[in-house]
Write a protein that holds these residues in place. Structure first.
Motif, short mmCIF file in Angstrom:
data_model
loop_
_atom_site.label_atom_id
_atom_site.label_comp_id
_atom_site.label_asym_id
_atom_site.label_seq_id
_atom_site.Cartn_x
_atom_site.Cartn_y
_atom_site.Cartn_z
N ARG A 129 52.39 34.98 39.86
CA ARG A 129 53.43 35.86 40.38
C ARG A 129 53.15 36.18 41.85
O ARG A 129 54.05 36.18 42.68
CB ARG A 129 53.51 37.13 39.55
N ASP A 130 51.86 36.41 42.18
CA ASP A 130 51.51 36.68 43.59
C ASP A 130 51.84 35.47 44.47
O ASP A 130 52.09 35.62 45.67
CB ASP A 130 50.02 37.02 43.71
N ALA A 131 51.80 34.27 43.88
CA ALA A 131 52.12 33.06 44.66
C ALA A 131 53.64 32.81 44.69
O ALA A 131 54.10 31.77 45.18
CB ALA A 131 51.39 31.86 44.06
N GLY A 132 54.40 33.75 44.14
CA GLY A 132 55.86 33.65 44.25
C GLY A 132 56.56 32.99 43.08
O GLY A 132 57.75 32.66 43.18
N HIS A 133 55.85 32.78 41.97
CA HIS A 133 56.48 32.12 40.82
C HIS A 133 56.85 33.15 39.75
O HIS A 133 56.15 34.14 39.58
CB HIS A 133 55.53 31.08 40.24
N SER A 134 57.93 32.87 39.03
CA SER A 134 58.31 33.79 37.96
C SER A 134 57.51 33.41 36.70
O SER A 134 57.26 32.23 36.43
CB SER A 134 59.82 33.70 37.71
N VAL A 135 57.12 34.45 35.96
CA VAL A 135 56.28 34.22 34.78
C VAL A 135 56.75 35.10 33.63
O VAL A 135 57.41 36.12 33.83
CB VAL A 135 54.78 34.56 35.04
N VAL A 136 56.37 34.70 32.41
CA VAL A 136 56.45 35.61 31.27
C VAL A 136 55.22 35.32 30.41
O VAL A 136 54.78 34.18 30.32
CB VAL A 136 57.77 35.46 30.48
N VAL A 137 54.64 36.40 29.86
CA VAL A 137 53.47 36.27 28.99
C VAL A 137 53.91 36.62 27.57
O VAL A 137 54.47 37.70 27.34
CB VAL A 137 52.33 37.22 29.43
N LEU A 138 53.68 35.71 26.64
CA LEU A 138 54.02 35.96 25.23
C LEU A 138 52.73 36.24 24.47
O LEU A 138 51.80 35.42 24.48
CB LEU A 138 54.72 34.72 24.64
N GLU A 139 52.67 37.39 23.81
CA GLU A 139 51.45 37.81 23.12
C GLU A 139 51.74 38.04 21.64
O GLU A 139 52.66 38.77 21.29
CB GLU A 139 50.90 39.08 23.78
N ALA A 140 50.89 37.46 20.79
CA ALA A 140 51.10 37.56 19.33
C ALA A 140 50.88 38.98 18.81
O ALA A 140 51.61 39.45 17.94
CB ALA A 140 50.13 36.61 18.63
N ARG A 141 49.87 39.65 19.36
CA ARG A 141 49.53 40.99 18.82
C ARG A 141 50.47 42.07 19.37
O ARG A 141 51.24 41.81 20.29
CB ARG A 141 48.10 41.34 19.24
N ASP A 142 50.28 43.28 18.84
CA ASP A 142 51.05 44.42 19.34
C ASP A 142 50.30 45.12 20.48
O ASP A 142 50.57 46.27 20.80
CB ASP A 142 51.35 45.41 18.20
N ARG A 143 49.32 44.43 21.06
CA ARG A 143 48.56 44.99 22.19
C ARG A 143 48.11 43.83 23.07
O ARG A 143 48.08 42.67 22.61
CB ARG A 143 47.34 45.76 21.70
N VAL A 144 47.75 44.13 24.31
CA VAL A 144 47.18 43.10 25.18
C VAL A 144 45.65 43.19 25.12
O VAL A 144 45.10 44.17 24.63
CB VAL A 144 47.66 43.23 26.65
N GLY A 145 44.97 42.17 25.62
CA GLY A 145 43.51 42.23 25.75
C GLY A 145 42.75 41.24 24.89
O GLY A 145 41.61 40.91 25.20
N GLY A 146 43.36 40.77 23.81
CA GLY A 146 42.67 39.79 22.96
C GLY A 146 41.30 40.28 22.54
O GLY A 146 41.19 41.32 21.87
N ARG A 147 40.27 39.57 22.97
CA ARG A 147 38.89 39.89 22.58
C ARG A 147 38.34 41.11 23.34
O ARG A 147 37.15 41.43 23.21
CB ARG A 147 38.00 38.66 22.75
N LEU A 148 39.16 41.77 24.12
CA LEU A 148 38.80 43.06 24.74
C LEU A 148 39.64 44.14 24.08
O LEU A 148 40.88 44.04 24.06
CB LEU A 148 39.07 43.03 26.25
N TRP A 149 38.99 45.16 23.54
CA TRP A 149 39.71 46.18 22.78
C TRP A 149 38.88 47.44 22.77
O TRP A 149 37.82 47.49 22.14
CB TRP A 149 39.94 45.66 21.35
#
Ligand code: FDA
Length: 467
Positions: free
Chosen positions: A27-47
């Motif tokens: 996004r900082d380089a000017g590209h559009s993005v979307v992040v799809l996450e399976a869980r109901d929270r972000v962070g994966g192995r960080l919680w």
């Protein structure tokens, strides 16, 4: 077109540290993005969670001084760190149950055994220095080192069983969380090379140096905040259609056209590129259409996650400190093979964290919960005395039961896999790129590596999209 069809330059699958770093960089380089996450929270192995009034790091938490990418990210996000409590003596429990206090790094063993341990550490530091963590498969003896298990190699180096058991622990129980017969010498050398040296793994003050105020999940939470609505939760990607040559450069004559990702909630994302930012044991859960190339399908089957239970025990006070103990404890012979003072910044209570690895974890998981807890606390009591038996709060991080992780800490190859497939593990397939801590050269298996790979993957895509 579906009502939920989204168009972006890049779709990122997985809102862990790696995926979110890549998304922000793109996004900082000017590209559009979307992040799809399976869980109901972000962070994966960080919680970072509140459990019965205690703040606990269910997943990753420590930062070591060589982890520049993570340290930069913490600074950029305005996050502060504090040191792990480490004043006083450590404790070692020998095979016969003898408990000894010690200071320094080498466990208090017979002088001949200590000398063997020192010799093996020096030998390993020499071997590790020859291994490039970005390309361990290029080592002239890579194939040979990848055929012998860590256990077998150690048994060829010394007849001193206790020296062997102690050295084995630093890679097996403590890092890859697999039994020492289940992975190769080459995999062990990569683990150490990615942390700078074997000596670094022996030095708990180095490897487990700092913690983050407010918890390490702040990193993905803040990275996600910057992306706002471009992070979608409860959106497990089930299918990824891709078009273009299997070769990312399009050198096989087929131009790269793009992807369509299909996620839960009827979400469809059409994008020029995809980043699959999952641990590799989960890649197979996505239905790739067309199927991935032969070598890639094979490679993914030779990677698996280790298994470790992270145990948290919170007490009214950090009682071990009054006995002059740092809280640091080790034994290759106890259910809990390593434990530390993990008291949370600003909380007057004392917290111990212990780890139960690989087959020891299988064994205690076969017991009813109360019996498992009793066994684990008894193991802590072997280190700190009977007060350890009665915590106010007790919690087991059970990542193997998490559908979207299925183990801990990270992935490693089976015997022979690293030299056979490693060189291809991050090669894009057409528009599909791969990013996770499990493929990182420096910071392999760690948050630092997740961030590093997130950055390099984003840079490679930005370069392609520019050209
Ligand atoms: P990660 O697994 O975090 O992210 C992948 C994301 O993808 C997840 O959010 C998942 O839900 C999502 N996902 C999966 N399948 C999907 C699908 N089909 N569609 C959409 N989303 C999907 N490291 C460290 O530096 N210091 C430490 O002290 C520790 N300690 C530690 C303890 C424990 C118990 C664990 C489990 C791990 C650690 N680690 C650690 C390791 C560290 O936590 C880990 O390497 C990184 O957080 C991994 O980040 P990634 O982004 O690579 O993957």
């Amino acid at each position: 077109a579906s009502a939920n069809r989204i168009e972006r330059d890049v779709v990122i699958i997985g809102a862990g540290a790696s995926g979110l770093t890549a998304a922000n960089a793109l996004r900082d380089a000017g590209h559009s993005v979307v992040v799809l996450e399976a869980r109901d929270r972000v962070g994966g192995r960080l919680w970072t969670r509140e459990i019965d009034g205690a703040t606990l790091e269910i997943g990753g938490q420590w930062v070591s001084p060589d982890q520049d990418a993570l340290i930069d990210t913490l600074a950029e996000l305005g996050l502060e760190t504090y040191s792990r409590y480490r004043e006083g003596d450590s404790v070692y429990v020998a095979a016969d149950g003898t408990r000894t206090r010690f200071t320094g790094e080498i466990f208090p063993v017979a002088p001949e055994t200590a000398a063997e341990i020192e010799r093996l550490i020096a030998l390993l530091d020499g071997l590790v220095a020859e291994v490039d963590p970005a390309a361990p498969w290029d080592h002239p003896r890579a194939a040979e080192y990848d055929q012998v298990s860590w256990k077998q190699w150690l048994s060829e180096q010394t007849d001193d069983v206790e020296a062997r058991d102690n050295i084995a622990l630093y890679i097996a129980e403590a890092m890859l969380t697999k039994p020492s017969h289940a992975f190769s010498l080459l995999q062990a050398l990569l683990m150490a090379a990615s942390a700078g040296s074997f000596s670094h793994l022996v030095d708990a003050d180095f490897i487990l140096d700092k913690r983050v105020v407010g918890g390490l999940q702040q990193v993905p939470l803040k990275l996600a905040e910057r992306l706002g609505d471009d992070v979608i939760l409860n959106a497990a990607v089930r299918r990824l259609e891709w078009t273009g040559g299997a070769d990312a450069s399009g050198a096989d004559g087929t131009p790269i056209q793009g992807v369509v990702a299909y996620a839960d909630g009827g979400i469809e994302v059409a994008a020029k590129r995809a980043i699959v930012a999952l641990p590799p044991n989960l890649f197979e859960r996505i239905d790739f259409q067309p199927a991935l190339p032969r070598l890639v399908q094979q490679a993914h089957q030779h990677l698996s996650l280790g298994l470790v239970i992270k145990v948290h025990a919170v007490y009214a006070t950090p009682f071990w400190r009054e006995q002059g103990l740092s809280g640091t404890a080790f034994s290759p012979y106890r259910i809990v093979h390593e434990a530390y003072d993990n008291s949370y910044d600003g909380d007057p209570r004392g917290t111990l964290v212990g780890f139960v690895s690989d087959q020891k974890a299988d064994d205690v998981f076969s017991l009813p919960a109360e019996e498992r807890k009793a066994r684990i606390l008894a193991s802590l009591a072997d280190y700190y005395g009977p007060e350890a038996l009665s915590p106010e709060v007790y919690f087991e991080s059970d990542w193997a039961a998490e559908e979207w992780t299925r183990g801990a800490y990270a992935a490693s190859y089976d015997l022979g896999g690293l030299s056979r497939y490693g060189a291809h593990q991050t090669t894009p397939v057409g528009p599909i790129h791969w990013s996770c801590s499990d493929f990182a050269p420096e910071g392999y298996q760690h948050v630092d590596g997740a961030i590093r790979l997130g950055r390099t993957t984003a840079a490679a895509i930005a370069e392609q999209l520019r050209g």
